[in-house]
Each structure stands twice: as structure tokens, then as C-alpha cells.
Design a protein around this motif. Structure first.
Motif, PDB file in Angstrom:
ATOM      1  N   GLU A  22       0.829  -1.209   0.000  1.00  0.00           N
ATOM      2  CA  GLU A  22       0.000   0.000   0.000  1.00  0.00           C
ATOM      3  C   GLU A  22       0.860   1.254   0.000  1.00  0.00           C
ATOM      4  O   GLU A  22       0.514   2.250  -0.637  1.00  0.00           O
ATOM      5  N   ARG A  23       1.958   1.229   0.709  1.00  0.00           N
ATOM      6  CA  ARG A  23       2.879   2.378   0.710  1.00  0.00           C
ATOM      7  C   ARG A  23       3.317   2.735  -0.712  1.00  0.00           C
ATOM      8  O   ARG A  23       3.289   3.908  -1.110  1.00  0.00           O
ATOM      9  N   ASP A  24       3.700   1.725  -1.472  1.00  0.00           N
ATOM     10  CA  ASP A  24       4.213   1.974  -2.815  1.00  0.00           C
ATOM     11  C   ASP A  24       3.153   2.535  -3.748  1.00  0.00           C
ATOM     12  O   ASP A  24       3.475   3.241  -4.712  1.00  0.00           O
ATOM     13  N   ALA A  25       1.872   2.241  -3.463  1.00  0.00           N
ATOM     14  CA  ALA A  25       0.784   2.763  -4.285  1.00  0.00           C
ATOM     15  C   ALA A  25       0.290   4.114  -3.777  1.00  0.00           C
ATOM     16  O   ALA A  25      -0.015   5.020  -4.568  1.00  0.00           O
ATOM     17  N   LEU A  26       0.200   4.275  -2.455  1.00  0.00           N
ATOM     18  CA  LEU A  26      -0.453   5.448  -1.884  1.00  0.00           C
ATOM     19  C   LEU A  26       0.458   6.663  -1.769  1.00  0.00           C
ATOM     20  O   LEU A  26       0.032   7.791  -2.059  1.00  0.00           O
ATOM     21  N   ILE A  27       1.684   6.467  -1.341  1.00  0.00           N
ATOM     22  CA  ILE A  27       2.552   7.620  -1.068  1.00  0.00           C
ATOM     23  C   ILE A  27       2.757   8.490  -2.304  1.00  0.00           C
ATOM     24  O   ILE A  27       2.651   9.730  -2.210  1.00  0.00           O
ATOM     25  N   PRO A  28       3.039   7.933  -3.490  1.00  0.00           N
ATOM     26  CA  PRO A  28       3.157   8.812  -4.662  1.00  0.00           C
ATOM     27  C   PRO A  28       1.881   9.597  -4.945  1.00  0.00           C
ATOM     28  O   PRO A  28       1.949  10.765  -5.360  1.00  0.00           O
ATOM     29  N   LEU A  29       0.728   8.988  -4.717  1.00  0.00           N
ATOM     30  CA  LEU A  29      -0.550   9.678  -4.895  1.00  0.00           C
ATOM     31  C   LEU A  29      -0.654  10.866  -3.934  1.00  0.00           C
ATOM     32  O   LEU A  29      -1.084  11.964  -4.323  1.00  0.00           O
ATOM     33  N   LEU A  30      -0.244  10.667  -2.691  1.00  0.00           N
ATOM     34  CA  LEU A  30      -0.292  11.738  -1.700  1.00  0.00           C
ATOM     35  C   LEU A  30       0.700  12.847  -2.038  1.00  0.00           C
ATOM     36  O   LEU A  30       0.394  14.039  -1.867  1.00  0.00           O
ATOM     37  N   ARG A  31       1.880  12.482  -2.503  1.00  0.00           N
ATOM     38  CA  ARG A  31       2.902  13.484  -2.829  1.00  0.00           C
ATOM     39  C   ARG A  31       2.467  14.368  -3.997  1.00  0.00           C
ATOM     40  O   ARG A  31       2.846  15.542  -4.070  1.00  0.00           O
ATOM     41  N   ASP A  32       1.689  13.819  -4.895  1.00  0.00           N
ATOM     42  CA  ASP A  32       1.261  14.574  -6.077  1.00  0.00           C
ATOM     43  C   ASP A  32       0.048  15.462  -5.821  1.00  0.00           C
ATOM     44  O   ASP A  32      -0.293  16.304  -6.650  1.00  0.00           O
ATOM     45  N   ALA A  33      -0.619  15.276  -4.680  1.00  0.00           N
ATOM     46  CA  ALA A  33      -1.851  16.023  -4.398  1.00  0.00           C
ATOM     47  C   ALA A  33      -1.531  17.429  -3.913  1.00  0.00           C
ATOM     48  O   ALA A  33      -0.516  17.671  -3.247  1.00  0.00           O
TER      49      ALA A  33
END
Length: 223
Positions: A22-33
Motif C-alpha cells: 500500500e505504501r508503494d501505491a499510496l505515497i506517490p498519490l499523496l505526494r502529487d496532491a
């Protein structure tokens, strides 16, 4: 948020694997928001995306730092953790969450199942964020197989209603909850993300499933 399991197929690495996936999927999404996205309301009453992420990071850091004082993970404790991070930047909140998702796995494995519910709860909250942002994959994605097995173990640990779940695309039924009662288990037919929603008390708008022998409110596994 704690569990104890005696499942013979128990894999102590599963919670950590779920968190890293989940980290590998979620963290980039959060960083781009952008910052405005963190103020969007989630399905968790009173909580924005930022509140959810602050709760998740603090919950994992309690595991990493072995801080389990009386009342930990209670609603009051969760609100205090969120308040303590009120002055943090969004990027700092995400930094803490990323660290927790990276480092908590081995500590959860050593707990022999007692803390597996923390990993499952984190994964569900990631779904809450995706849902709030209208992103695909809420309560699904690559971590779903591990999440389903953690759900089965956690449901037994908290003695929830016995449920025989026939999940779309899964060869074998998933057995949830207390076994050995005199009544036959309830029956679920539908997809896996909807089962997660039912079990975690998440909104069911737009879903399709069959449930017999139990009410929706009977299936929750989180207090």
C-alpha cells in the motif's frame, strides 16, 4: 485495533507486506496532491483526508516506538494524536506515514497476530482516501489478497458473526467470524471490495451483493 489469531495458515509477514504494498501505491498519490485535496471530507465522521493520514501515521509510529499506554487507539487517543499534528505540514504528515508503513511490519510480525488489525485498518483507511478523492481501487488493488486473509483472521479474533463469503473470482469461499455455533453461518455473495466495505462499516452506495442470515450492521470487525 488489535487481534490475536491461531489460524494454522497464519503468515506473520502478511501485515508488513500489505503495508509496503500500500505504501508503494499510496505515497506517490499523496505526494502529487495539492494542499486543497487534504481538506476533503472522508467517510470517517468528522475527518478530512489529512485527519485520516495523521491518524494512520501516528498509529503506525506507536507500533514502531512501542508506545501502548492505556486507552491507545481509543477514539479519544486518536483525536489527541491528530491534534498533536495540527501544526504539521501535509508533507510532514506523509513523511511520518511513509516511515510507519516501512518500519512497522517487522514489529507487527513479532506480536504474533496481536497487532495485525493495525495493518488491516491502515489499508482500509487508504481506501477511504481514494474514495474521498474519487480515485479507482478503493478497498481493492494489489494488496487485496493479503487484506482478505487478514480480515478473516481478525474477524475470528473479535468473534464477529460467522460468514461464508463467496467472492467473485475467488475459487474457495472465505470464512469469517466465529465458527462452531448452532446456527448456520450467514452467506455473502459479491465482490471483494464490497465485502471489505461491509466488514469495515464503509458506505455501500453503488454496490451489488447478496447477504442472507445477517444484517449489514452485524458484520463490522472494527469497534
Amino acid at each position: 485495533m488489535t487481534t490475536t489469531t491461531t489460524d494454522e495458515t497464519y503468515d506473520p509477514e502478511r501485515p508488513g507486506r500489505l503495508l509496503r504494498t500500500e505504501r508503494d501505491a499510496l505515497i506517490p498519490l499523496l505526494r502529487d496532491a495539492d494542499d486543497a485535496a487534504y481538506g476533503i471530507r472522508t467517510c470517517c465522521p468528522g475527518w478530512t483526508v489529512r485527519h485520516v493520514l495523521a491518524h494512520c501515521g501516528s498509529a503506525l509510529m506507536r507500533v514502531v516506538e512501542s508506545r501502548f499506554e492505556k486507552g491507545v487507539y481509543s477514539p479519544e487517543s486518536n483525536e489527541r494524536d491528530i491534534a498533536e499534528r495540527a501544526d504539521w505540514s501535509n508533507s510532514r504528515v506523509v513523511d511520518e506515514l511513509e516511515r510507519g508503513m516501512t518500519e512497522a511490519g517487522p514489529l507487527i510480525a513479532r506480536s504474533k497476530g496481536r497487532l495485525d488489525g493495525v495493518a488491516l485498518g491502515e489499508w482500509v483507511h487508504a481506501g477511504d482516501v481514494r474514495e474521498a478523492w474519487g480515485r479507482p481501487g478503493a478497498y481493492g488493488g494489489p494488496g487485496l489478497p493479503d487484506a482478505l486473509l487478514l480480515l478473516a483472521a481478525h474477524s475470528k479474533a473479535v468473534d464477529s458473526v460467522a460468514l461464508h463469503a463467496d467472492i467473485d473470482g475467488r475459487d474457495e469461499p472465505l470464512l469469517l467470524g466465529a465458527a462452531g455455533g448452532t446456527a448456520p453461518p450467514a452467506r455473502y455473495i459479491g465482490d471483494a471490495p464490497t465485502l471489505i466495505r461491509l466488514s469495515a462499516g464503509r458506505p455501500l452506495t453503488g454496490t451489488r451483493y447478496e447477504l442472507a442470515g445477517a444484517k449489514e450492521a452485524d458484520l463490522g470487525v472494527f469497534s
